[in-house]
Design a protein around this motif. Structure first.
Motif, PDB file in Angstrom:
ATOM      1  N   ALA A  65       0.853  -1.195   0.000  1.00  0.00           N
ATOM      2  CA  ALA A  65       0.000   0.000   0.000  1.00  0.00           C
ATOM      3  C   ALA A  65       0.886   1.241   0.000  1.00  0.00           C
TER       4      ALA A  65
ATOM      5  N   SER B  64      -3.756   6.321  -1.737  1.00  0.00           N
ATOM      6  CA  SER B  64      -4.872   6.200  -0.793  1.00  0.00           C
ATOM      7  C   SER B  64      -6.154   6.780  -1.375  1.00  0.00           C
ATOM      8  N   ARG B  65      -7.273   6.210  -0.960  1.00  0.00           N
ATOM      9  CA  ARG B  65      -8.577   6.778  -1.351  1.00  0.00           C
ATOM     10  C   ARG B  65      -8.881   8.055  -0.588  1.00  0.00           C
TER      11      ARG B  65
ATOM     12  N   TRP C 268      -8.813   6.070   4.294  1.00  0.00           N
ATOM     13  CA  TRP C 268      -9.772   4.990   4.052  1.00  0.00           C
ATOM     14  C   TRP C 268      -9.137   3.631   4.317  1.00  0.00           C
ATOM     15  N   GLU C 269      -7.888   3.445   3.888  1.00  0.00           N
ATOM     16  CA  GLU C 269      -7.231   2.148   4.035  1.00  0.00           C
ATOM     17  C   GLU C 269      -6.992   1.795   5.503  1.00  0.00           C
TER      18      GLU C 269
ATOM     19  N   GLU D 135     -10.405   0.842   6.841  1.00  0.00           N
ATOM     20  CA  GLU D 135     -10.744  -0.474   6.305  1.00  0.00           C
ATOM     21  C   GLU D 135     -10.035  -1.573   7.086  1.00  0.00           C
TER      22      GLU D 135
ATOM     23  N   TYR E 104     -16.660  -0.425   3.158  1.00  0.00           N
ATOM     24  CA  TYR E 104     -15.245  -0.750   2.989  1.00  0.00           C
ATOM     25  C   TYR E 104     -15.020  -1.979   2.122  1.00  0.00           C
TER      26      TYR E 104
ATOM     27  N   PRO F  18      -8.626  -6.961   2.225  1.00  0.00           N
ATOM     28  CA  PRO F  18      -7.919  -5.722   2.570  1.00  0.00           C
ATOM     29  C   PRO F  18      -6.462  -5.812   2.119  1.00  0.00           C
ATOM     30  N   THR F  19      -5.716  -4.773   2.325  1.00  0.00           N
ATOM     31  CA  THR F  19      -4.297  -4.751   1.977  1.00  0.00           C
ATOM     32  C   THR F  19      -3.540  -5.860   2.703  1.00  0.00           C
TER      33      THR F  19
ATOM     34  N   ARG G   3      -6.385  -7.517  -3.511  1.00  0.00           N
ATOM     35  CA  ARG G   3      -7.790  -7.284  -3.168  1.00  0.00           C
ATOM     36  C   ARG G   3      -8.721  -8.285  -3.864  1.00  0.00           C
TER      37      ARG G   3
END
Length: 377
Positions: A11, A16-17, A150-151, A154, A174, A180-181, A275
């Motif tokens: 990541a 990032s979102r 966000w990450e 999440e 999410y 997830p990562t 993902r």
């Protein structure tokens, strides 16, 4: 400013979102580093110092608390992330945040609040951790919460183990159904490695388990023998410390090796592959998983159900039931700022937030203030 040697499937702050609220920043730290710093400085993180891991805080200064546990998880998770060339800032942020929503008195508190809140949405500590960082912390001028990426949010809500499964509706925002990562996937096993091994240490120190009992476990027996070969004549106490240390190291090495195999086998090239993968990628080998499960069963039977731990569990249930029901029946017992939140969050949810945020010590003192006629209010 982010590391340039990250793996392609790591990541990255730049990707990032983003955050829920726009805000001006005073410097140009990477986004996940900023998240980690915000978590360290929040009130919920400081309260972890006086929240139970296995032993209630007043039982001794040596035993782990939620705070020291979170630091140990961060240490283990960072070591794993470094070997896999993942984002250490995100891993550390998630490690330090993963227990922010935990109640006083450990999982006992979680079970009690879930039962008391059964008609009001229930209680689950991953949801509460997310609620802490999105709603309950009040530090910034333009919004409530910590406004994390966000990450990071999440990873908090998708943290799970045999004890805690986040309900589906809590993760709807999410990408529920997608992995997830890898940084978030590390936390589950780093958490397990940390608590299994520090619970051995605490259990031995308390006298609730013995090295003779542990010698029946393959993982302990093999590691204990390896330490004896490495340090002939080592004294018994240091032998235990070194066995625990080598156990942690062996579990980390196995996890890194097994995860590397999974990444190759599933042809993981970037974070989209992570993902979309139908299975978890951060794993122990089948052999190590079997030995680790044997250790978990031993601790559940010999330590977590020890009669002295059970006595404290019953006391904790009594404390929390009495507090919740008193606040529910007489809301004026709550501080004024809590009462002001009833309209926004509802009476029961506000009471639940207030109790979940308590430390063990505060909950016991509050019990005395409400029910002991000789205690100052």
């Amino acid at each position: 400013m982010e590391r340039t040697d990250l793996a392609l499937y790591a990541a990255r702050s730049a990707d990032s979102r983003g955050r829920r609220h726009q805000e001006p920043f005073k410097d140009n730290r990477p986004a996940f580093e900023r998240d980690r710093d915000r978590i360290i400085h929040c009130a919920a993180f400081r309260r972890l110092e006086y929240k139970t891991q296995v032993f209630v805080n007043h039982e001794g200064d040596y035993y782990r608390t939620r705070l020291t546990h979170s630091l140990e998880v961060a240490q283990i998770a960072r070591g794993i992330a470094r070997k896999l060339r993942l984002n250490e800032d995100l891993v550390e942020a998630l490690s330090l945040a993963h227990d922010l929503g935990h109640t006083p008195f450990g999982h006992t508190g979680e079970h009690v609040l879930n039962k008391l809140m059964s008609d009001h949405g229930g209680f689950e500590h991953n949801r509460q951790s997310l609620r802490v960082v999105e709603v309950l912390e009040e530090r910034y001028p333009l919004f409530n919460g910590l406004n994390l990426c966000w990450e990071t949010r999440e990873g908090i809500i998708k943290h799970s183990s045999e004890y805690d499964k986040a309900p589906d509706e809590a993760v709807a925002e999410y990408d529920f159904g997608r992995r997830p990562t890898l940084e978030a996937q590390i936390i589950d096993l780093a958490d397990e490695i940390a608590y299994n091994n520090h619970d051995i240490d605490d259990g031995l120190k308390a006298g609730y388990i013995t090295t003779e009992e542990l010698s029946a476990l393959a993982l302990w027996r093999e590691t204990h023998a390896r330490v004896a070969d490495k340090f002939p004549g080592i004294d018994p106490e240091r032998h235990v410390y070194q066995t625990i240390s080598h156990l942690i190291g062996a579990l980390i090495e196995d996890l890194v090796r097994s995860t590397g195999h999974e990444l190759e086998k599933n042809r993981i090239m970037d974070i989209a592959d992570v993902r979309n993968c139908p299975r978890r990628l951060v794993l122990l080998s089948p052999e190590m998983r079997a030995m680790n499960n044997e250790l978990k069963v031993f601790l559940r039977k010999k330590l977590y159900r020890h009669y002295k731990v059970e006595r404290m569990r019953i006391k904790a249930e009594r404390f929390l039931h009495a507090l919740f029901e008193s606040y529910q029946q007489t809301p004026s017992l709550l501080p004024a700022d809590c009462q002001q939140k009833f309209e926004q969050h509802g009476k029961e949810r506000t009471i639940c937030d207030y109790i979940a945020g308590m430390t063990d010590r505060y909950a016991m003192d509050e019990y005395k203030r409400l029910f002991d006629p000789y205690e100052r209010v």
